[in-house]
Write a protein that holds these residues in place. Structure first.
Motif, PDB file in Angstrom:
ATOM      1  N   SER A  12       0.832  -1.209   0.004  1.00  0.00           N
ATOM      2  CA  SER A  12       0.109  -0.016   0.006  1.00  0.00           C
ATOM      3  C   SER A  12       0.773   1.433   0.168  1.00  0.00           C
ATOM      4  O   SER A  12       1.748   1.435   0.927  1.00  0.00           O
ATOM      5  CB  SER A  12      -0.841   0.033   1.298  1.00  0.00           C
ATOM      6  N   VAL A  13       0.625   1.962  -0.940  1.00  0.00           N
ATOM      7  CA  VAL A  13       1.403   3.179  -1.083  1.00  0.00           C
ATOM      8  C   VAL A  13       0.833   4.396  -0.556  1.00  0.00           C
ATOM      9  O   VAL A  13      -0.360   4.613  -1.200  1.00  0.00           O
ATOM     10  CB  VAL A  13       1.906   3.721  -2.640  1.00  0.00           C
ATOM     11  N   LEU A  14       1.034   5.192   0.404  1.00  0.00           N
ATOM     12  CA  LEU A  14       0.308   6.226   1.212  1.00  0.00           C
ATOM     13  C   LEU A  14       0.635   7.659   0.511  1.00  0.00           C
ATOM     14  O   LEU A  14       2.162   7.735   0.869  1.00  0.00           O
ATOM     15  CB  LEU A  14       0.519   6.105   2.637  1.00  0.00           C
ATOM     16  N   ILE A  15       0.201   8.245   0.370  1.00  0.00           N
ATOM     17  CA  ILE A  15       0.522   9.866  -0.237  1.00  0.00           C
ATOM     18  C   ILE A  15      -0.445  10.788   0.788  1.00  0.00           C
ATOM     19  O   ILE A  15      -1.380  11.130   0.101  1.00  0.00           O
ATOM     20  CB  ILE A  15       0.372  10.085  -1.745  1.00  0.00           C
ATOM     21  N   PRO A  16       0.272  11.434   1.673  1.00  0.00           N
ATOM     22  CA  PRO A  16      -0.458  12.613   2.389  1.00  0.00           C
ATOM     23  C   PRO A  16      -0.234  13.602   1.637  1.00  0.00           C
ATOM     24  O   PRO A  16       0.727  13.905   1.035  1.00  0.00           O
ATOM     25  CB  PRO A  16       0.289  12.596   3.665  1.00  0.00           C
ATOM     26  N   ALA A  17      -1.213  14.627   1.582  1.00  0.00           N
ATOM     27  CA  ALA A  17      -1.185  15.732   0.614  1.00  0.00           C
ATOM     28  C   ALA A  17      -1.912  16.832   1.246  1.00  0.00           C
ATOM     29  O   ALA A  17      -3.178  16.592   1.957  1.00  0.00           O
ATOM     30  CB  ALA A  17      -1.761  15.410  -0.655  1.00  0.00           C
ATOM     31  N   TYR A  18      -1.162  18.182   1.188  1.00  0.00           N
ATOM     32  CA  TYR A  18      -1.836  19.366   1.819  1.00  0.00           C
ATOM     33  C   TYR A  18      -1.474  20.409   0.964  1.00  0.00           C
ATOM     34  O   TYR A  18      -0.366  20.736   0.703  1.00  0.00           O
ATOM     35  CB  TYR A  18      -1.614  19.547   3.283  1.00  0.00           C
ATOM     36  N   ASN A  19      -2.579  20.978   0.229  1.00  0.00           N
ATOM     37  CA  ASN A  19      -2.670  22.073  -0.735  1.00  0.00           C
ATOM     38  C   ASN A  19      -1.277  21.666  -1.775  1.00  0.00           C
ATOM     39  O   ASN A  19      -0.388  22.533  -1.751  1.00  0.00           O
ATOM     40  CB  ASN A  19      -2.057  23.489   0.007  1.00  0.00           C
ATOM     41  N   GLU A  20      -1.584  20.495  -2.499  1.00  0.00           N
ATOM     42  CA  GLU A  20      -0.645  20.145  -3.402  1.00  0.00           C
ATOM     43  C   GLU A  20      -1.211  19.870  -4.807  1.00  0.00           C
ATOM     44  O   GLU A  20      -0.985  19.313  -5.521  1.00  0.00           O
ATOM     45  CB  GLU A  20       0.161  18.830  -2.792  1.00  0.00           C
ATOM     46  N   GLU A  21      -2.202  20.671  -5.114  1.00  0.00           N
ATOM     47  CA  GLU A  21      -2.681  20.746  -6.358  1.00  0.00           C
ATOM     48  C   GLU A  21      -1.988  20.724  -7.588  1.00  0.00           C
ATOM     49  O   GLU A  21      -1.846  19.981  -8.547  1.00  0.00           O
ATOM     50  CB  GLU A  21      -3.896  21.750  -6.663  1.00  0.00           C
ATOM     51  N   LYS A  22      -0.658  21.428  -7.508  1.00  0.00           N
ATOM     52  CA  LYS A  22       0.277  21.510  -8.740  1.00  0.00           C
ATOM     53  C   LYS A  22       1.238  20.397  -8.673  1.00  0.00           C
ATOM     54  O   LYS A  22       1.590  20.060  -9.682  1.00  0.00           O
ATOM     55  CB  LYS A  22       1.086  22.695  -8.586  1.00  0.00           C
ATOM     56  N   ASN A  23       1.439  19.518  -7.844  1.00  0.00           N
ATOM     57  CA  ASN A  23       2.193  18.529  -7.739  1.00  0.00           C
ATOM     58  C   ASN A  23       1.723  17.018  -7.782  1.00  0.00           C
ATOM     59  O   ASN A  23       2.178  16.016  -7.851  1.00  0.00           O
ATOM     60  CB  ASN A  23       3.290  18.441  -6.559  1.00  0.00           C
ATOM     61  N   ILE A  24       0.191  16.870  -7.273  1.00  0.00           N
ATOM     62  CA  ILE A  24       0.010  15.618  -7.107  1.00  0.00           C
ATOM     63  C   ILE A  24      -0.398  14.656  -7.929  1.00  0.00           C
ATOM     64  O   ILE A  24      -0.161  13.394  -7.827  1.00  0.00           O
ATOM     65  CB  ILE A  24      -1.777  15.972  -6.101  1.00  0.00           C
ATOM     66  N   LEU A  25      -0.835  15.074  -9.243  1.00  0.00           N
ATOM     67  CA  LEU A  25      -0.870  14.352 -10.407  1.00  0.00           C
ATOM     68  C   LEU A  25       0.392  13.622 -10.623  1.00  0.00           C
ATOM     69  O   LEU A  25       0.352  12.438 -10.908  1.00  0.00           O
ATOM     70  CB  LEU A  25      -1.201  15.278 -11.745  1.00  0.00           C
ATOM     71  N   LYS A  26       1.572  14.352 -10.489  1.00  0.00           N
ATOM     72  CA  LYS A  26       3.020  13.605 -10.945  1.00  0.00           C
ATOM     73  C   LYS A  26       3.107  12.532  -9.781  1.00  0.00           C
ATOM     74  O   LYS A  26       3.566  11.547 -10.180  1.00  0.00           O
ATOM     75  CB  LYS A  26       4.039  14.727 -11.031  1.00  0.00           C
ATOM     76  N   ALA A  27       2.871  12.851  -8.749  1.00  0.00           N
ATOM     77  CA  ALA A  27       3.190  12.061  -7.360  1.00  0.00           C
ATOM     78  C   ALA A  27       2.209  10.749  -7.646  1.00  0.00           C
ATOM     79  O   ALA A  27       2.828   9.686  -7.503  1.00  0.00           O
ATOM     80  CB  ALA A  27       3.005  12.830  -6.200  1.00  0.00           C
ATOM     81  N   ILE A  28       0.866  10.808  -7.846  1.00  0.00           N
ATOM     82  CA  ILE A  28       0.149   9.861  -8.052  1.00  0.00           C
ATOM     83  C   ILE A  28       0.534   8.789  -9.238  1.00  0.00           C
ATOM     84  O   ILE A  28       0.670   7.470  -9.422  1.00  0.00           O
ATOM     85  CB  ILE A  28      -1.333  10.043  -8.006  1.00  0.00           C
ATOM     86  N   GLU A  29       0.882   9.568 -10.513  1.00  0.00           N
ATOM     87  CA  GLU A  29       1.055   8.698 -11.623  1.00  0.00           C
ATOM     88  C   GLU A  29       2.448   8.051 -11.388  1.00  0.00           C
ATOM     89  O   GLU A  29       2.402   7.004 -12.000  1.00  0.00           O
ATOM     90  CB  GLU A  29       1.280   9.819 -12.684  1.00  0.00           C
ATOM     91  N   SER A  30       3.515   8.781 -10.690  1.00  0.00           N
ATOM     92  CA  SER A  30       4.841   8.043 -10.479  1.00  0.00           C
ATOM     93  C   SER A  30       4.323   6.723  -9.741  1.00  0.00           C
ATOM     94  O   SER A  30       5.081   5.650  -9.597  1.00  0.00           O
ATOM     95  CB  SER A  30       5.603   8.719  -9.722  1.00  0.00           C
ATOM     96  N   ALA A  31       3.592   6.939  -8.699  1.00  0.00           N
ATOM     97  CA  ALA A  31       3.027   5.720  -7.809  1.00  0.00           C
ATOM     98  C   ALA A  31       2.391   4.497  -8.468  1.00  0.00           C
ATOM     99  O   ALA A  31       2.813   3.414  -8.402  1.00  0.00           O
ATOM    100  CB  ALA A  31       2.177   6.294  -6.486  1.00  0.00           C
ATOM    101  N   LEU A  32       1.382   5.153  -9.374  1.00  0.00           N
ATOM    102  CA  LEU A  32       0.716   4.037 -10.120  1.00  0.00           C
ATOM    103  C   LEU A  32       1.755   3.424 -11.468  1.00  0.00           C
ATOM    104  O   LEU A  32       1.351   2.381 -11.878  1.00  0.00           O
ATOM    105  CB  LEU A  32      -0.364   4.754 -10.763  1.00  0.00           C
ATOM    106  N   SER A  33       2.809   3.902 -11.692  1.00  0.00           N
ATOM    107  CA  SER A  33       3.521   3.512 -12.772  1.00  0.00           C
ATOM    108  C   SER A  33       4.548   2.511 -12.233  1.00  0.00           C
ATOM    109  O   SER A  33       5.376   2.010 -12.816  1.00  0.00           O
ATOM    110  CB  SER A  33       4.092   4.544 -13.469  1.00  0.00           C
ATOM    111  N   GLN A  34       4.685   2.194 -10.691  1.00  0.00           N
ATOM    112  CA  GLN A  34       5.697   1.143 -10.322  1.00  0.00           C
ATOM    113  C   GLN A  34       5.641  -0.152 -11.064  1.00  0.00           C
ATOM    114  O   GLN A  34       4.706  -0.837 -11.242  1.00  0.00           O
ATOM    115  CB  GLN A  34       5.286   1.231  -8.776  1.00  0.00           C
TER     116      GLN A  34
END
Length: 351
Positions: free
Chosen positions: A40-62
């Motif tokens: 389970s990959v956990l990504i906590p986020a607070y006011n990260e609308e500019k970065n969150i897509l890349k973070a999630i996409e990198s996690a999903l591309s493992q």
């Protein structure tokens, strides 16, 4: 031998000690285990609308066969939750909780996670494709409760490149001295046995939650380093922001320090003494016209960075300029640490 010669000798001995330990570590086959538990990959986020897509996409591309990704929006005031929900993937679950801080967001994710192994990354970080696999491989025995990877820095400004060089130096130190006894499993790229986290009370709610959590887990087992598990993260672009970030980190670290030479107070003080020498000796060599010794210092420092740059991945130009980065960081951390010691003493005096 005058004081300048002695100071230079101490600098070269200190840096040479870690460099040769790094070389030795390259010939040491650190332990791994081939297994594929659910992650389970956990990504906590607070006011990260500019970065969150890349973070999630990198996690999903493992490059890993069995994993899920949990995005925990910690009560963001921007569009983080909406942007995260725009990704349609059955492996992704997005939650929104009341803003209570990173540790509580991680613990909420832990309560929802289905994996045997919990991987953490940050919302402003990008995991390399093999990061999860390399983290999991380092759980080579039941006594390993957590694994930390290598953090690198995104961006091309001087300050961002200086921070990447700093993290490359940290990677060199961790491979040399912390392969099987890591001081901190960093937030942007770490993995934990779920049962270990639950047994220690979860992620510690602290200013430096990764350091405090690592320390808590060491009461249950080993925390080790996975040098090939890498994440690229955003770091401050302004000196004032860098100071505030590192001040928060250092004051948090000071409150968690304990005993032991190679990890805690004595090692910290010794490192500050070397930093003082790094600040004063090279300029004095140049001012005194001792150019052969100045060039010796420059050359040795460059050599100690060329090899890790080639092995860990970095820019040769930064390795060639490493003495400048070294001087900057020595001055920065010496100032920061003196501030931190004074602040901690003030807390104790006026408590």
């Amino acid at each position: 031998m005058n004081l300048l010669h002695l100071g230079l000798a101490l600098i070269l001995l200190w840096d040479g000690y870690f460099f040769f330990n790094y070389i030795i570590s390259l010939f040491r086959n650190y332990q791994t285990k081939e297994w594929t538990p659910k992650v389970s990959v956990l990504i906590p986020a607070y006011n990260e609308e500019k970065n969150i897509l890349k973070a999630i996409e990198s996690a999903l591309s493992q490059d890993y066969p069995d994993f899920e990704v949990l995005l925990i929006d910690d009560g963001s005031e921007d569009n983080t939750f909406r942007v995260a929900n725009s990704i349609k993937d059955p492996r992704l679950r997005v939650y929104r909780v009341k803003h209570k801080g990173k540790a509580k967001a991680l613990n909420f994710g832990l309560s929802k996670a289905r994996g045997e192994v919990i991987v953490t990354t940050d919302a402003d970080s990008v995991l390399e494709k093999n990061a999860v696999r390399e983290l999991v491989r380092r759980f080579y025995s039941g006594e390993v409760v957590a694994v930390g990877g290598q953090v690198r820095v995104l961006g091309g400004s001087f300050l961002e490149r200086a921070q990447d060089v700093e993290h490359l130096r940290i990677a060199m130190f961790r491979r040399a001295k912390e392969l099987d006894d890591l001081s901190v499993a960093p937030g942007p790229v770490s993995a934990f046995r779920k049962e270990g986290l639950e047994g220690s009370g979860g992620f510690v709610d602290d200013v430096v939650e990764d350091y405090a959590t690592t320390k808590a887990l060491k009461g249950l087992g080993k925390v080790v380093y996975a040098p090939r598990a890498r994440a690229w993260t955003s770091m401050p672009r302004k000196l004032s922001s860098l100071w505030r970030q590192r001040r928060r980190w250092f004051l948090g670290d000071l409150r968690n320090l304990g005993g032991g030479f190679t990890k805690e107070w004595a090692f910290l003080i010794l490192g500050d003494l070397v930093a003082l020498l790094d600040v004063i000796v090279p300029p004095l060599l140049a001012i005194s016209g001792l150019w052969e010794l100045f060039l010796l210092w420059w050359g040795v420092e460059v050599v100690t960075m060329l090899l890790p740059t080639a092995i860990e991945g970095g820019k040769i130009s930064d390795a060639l300029l490493f003495p400048l980065y070294l001087w900057f960081w020595a001055l920065f951390y010496l100032s920061l640490h003196l501030y931190g010691y004074a602040a901690l003493l003030g807390e104790k005096v006026f408590k």
